[in-house]
Structure formats: C-alpha cells, structure tokens
Design a protein around this motif. Sequence first.
Motif, mmCIF file in Angstrom:
data_model
loop_
_atom_site.group_PDB
_atom_site.id
_atom_site.type_symbol
_atom_site.label_atom_id
_atom_site.label_comp_id
_atom_site.label_asym_id
_atom_site.label_seq_id
_atom_site.Cartn_x
_atom_site.Cartn_y
_atom_site.Cartn_z
ATOM 1 N N LEU A 33 1.278 15.933 5.301
ATOM 2 C CA LEU A 33 0.473 16.629 4.300
ATOM 3 C C LEU A 33 0.587 18.107 4.614
ATOM 4 C CD1 LEU A 33 -1.579 16.849 1.994
ATOM 5 C CD2 LEU A 33 -3.379 16.481 3.704
ATOM 6 N N THR A 34 1.113 18.882 3.688
ATOM 7 C CA THR A 34 1.340 20.299 3.932
ATOM 8 C C THR A 34 1.033 21.117 2.684
ATOM 9 O OG1 THR A 34 2.888 21.892 4.906
ATOM 10 C CG2 THR A 34 3.806 20.278 3.368
ATOM 11 N N LYS A 55 7.371 10.841 4.040
ATOM 12 C CA LYS A 55 6.845 11.145 2.717
ATOM 13 C C LYS A 55 6.122 12.481 2.833
ATOM 14 C CE LYS A 55 8.457 7.509 0.997
ATOM 15 N NZ LYS A 55 9.629 7.635 0.146
ATOM 16 N N ILE A 56 6.476 13.432 1.991
ATOM 17 C CA ILE A 56 5.894 14.765 2.022
ATOM 18 C C ILE A 56 4.899 14.888 0.879
ATOM 19 C CG2 ILE A 56 6.349 17.249 2.033
ATOM 20 C CD1 ILE A 56 7.721 15.663 4.331
ATOM 21 N N ILE A 57 3.654 15.220 1.220
ATOM 22 C CA ILE A 57 2.594 15.396 0.234
ATOM 23 C C ILE A 57 2.150 16.848 0.321
ATOM 24 C CG2 ILE A 57 0.274 14.686 -0.464
ATOM 25 C CD1 ILE A 57 1.002 11.987 1.052
ATOM 26 N N ARG A 58 2.129 17.538 -0.795
ATOM 27 C CA ARG A 58 1.784 18.959 -0.801
ATOM 28 C C ARG A 58 0.594 19.221 -1.711
ATOM 29 N NH1 ARG A 58 5.645 22.802 0.886
ATOM 30 N NH2 ARG A 58 7.600 21.899 1.552
ATOM 31 N N LEU A 72 -1.930 9.140 0.399
ATOM 32 C CA LEU A 72 -1.716 8.632 1.756
ATOM 33 C C LEU A 72 -2.012 7.141 1.861
ATOM 34 C CD1 LEU A 72 -3.184 11.645 3.729
ATOM 35 C CD2 LEU A 72 -0.781 10.932 3.654
ATOM 36 N N VAL A 73 -3.059 6.683 1.184
ATOM 37 C CA VAL A 73 -3.384 5.250 1.181
ATOM 38 C C VAL A 73 -2.248 4.455 0.548
ATOM 39 C CG1 VAL A 73 -4.912 3.509 0.162
ATOM 40 C CG2 VAL A 73 -5.879 5.513 1.299
ATOM 41 N N LEU A 74 -1.728 4.943 -0.577
ATOM 42 C CA LEU A 74 -0.604 4.262 -1.220
ATOM 43 C C LEU A 74 0.627 4.274 -0.319
ATOM 44 C CD1 LEU A 74 -1.044 5.512 -4.870
ATOM 45 C CD2 LEU A 74 -1.400 3.198 -4.016
ATOM 46 N N VAL A 84 0.214 9.997 10.118
ATOM 47 C CA VAL A 84 0.052 11.124 9.202
ATOM 48 C C VAL A 84 -0.074 12.400 10.016
ATOM 49 C CG1 VAL A 84 -1.430 12.183 7.450
ATOM 50 C CG2 VAL A 84 -1.093 9.699 7.474
ATOM 51 N N CYS A 85 0.623 13.423 9.593
ATOM 52 C CA CYS A 85 0.567 14.734 10.231
ATOM 53 C C CYS A 85 0.142 15.754 9.171
ATOM 54 C CB CYS A 85 1.944 15.081 10.782
ATOM 55 S SG CYS A 85 2.038 16.672 11.582
#
Length: 122
Positions: A33-34, A55-58, A72-74, A84-85
């Motif tokens: 997560l960034t 997986k990159i989540i922004r 993140l749950v999915l 998770v970072c």
Amino acid sequence: MFDDLIEANRRYRTEFPRFRGVAGVAAKGLAVLTCIDFTYRPAGHARAPRRRNAKIIRNAGARVTPDALRSLVLAANLLGVTRVCVVQHTECAMVGSTDEELRAADRSGAWCRRVGLGVPRE
C-alpha cells in the motif's frame, strides 16, 4: 486528448502475450500500500518486488482507508497475499494534514483548484 495513452496501450499489447498463462496471484504473497505520488515506484526500488511478485495498491498518502482495506481483503482472499507492507514517502503532501482538514479543503474546492480542476460540483 488521450492519443498518447492509446498509443502506449498499443505498444503494451505487443508485449502482453508473454504474460498469458501467468496467474494473477502475488507470486511473493506481498501487497504494497503506497502513495499515488509518481515519484515513488515500488518496482524501481532496489529491493522492491518485480512484476507479478506483489499487488500494488495506491491512494493519496498511503492511508489505510476503508477502500484500501477492501482491496487488501480481496487480495488476501483471492490473489495469494499473505503479507502487507505500507510504504509512505518523504515530503508527501498528505503528511501534516488531518482528515478533518482534508475534508474541509475538499468541500472548499482548494485542492481541486490547486491541481487545476476547478471547484467540485455540489
């Protein structure tokens, strides 16, 4: 207006066949997560995950919001994520602003005007 994006997509499509058959899971079990800031590139960092590894989540400020948690749950339940970072960066525009200040700024249209989008409609 979007010709550059359409052309970039055409070029990408020529490379895409090499990814056929590759599972959509995070090969290293990692989600990052960034921030949405273009200056931080997880794949550009020396020890960062390579393509398909994570997986990159922004979002703005790399905040753990309800939407980020949903993603993140999915990812944990469907895409093989087991860790998770959260990675923030220096000089982030979101740092030092409270949620209340950000909500107030959004209502006033200050953020939209700052980035040239005008005032949001009611």
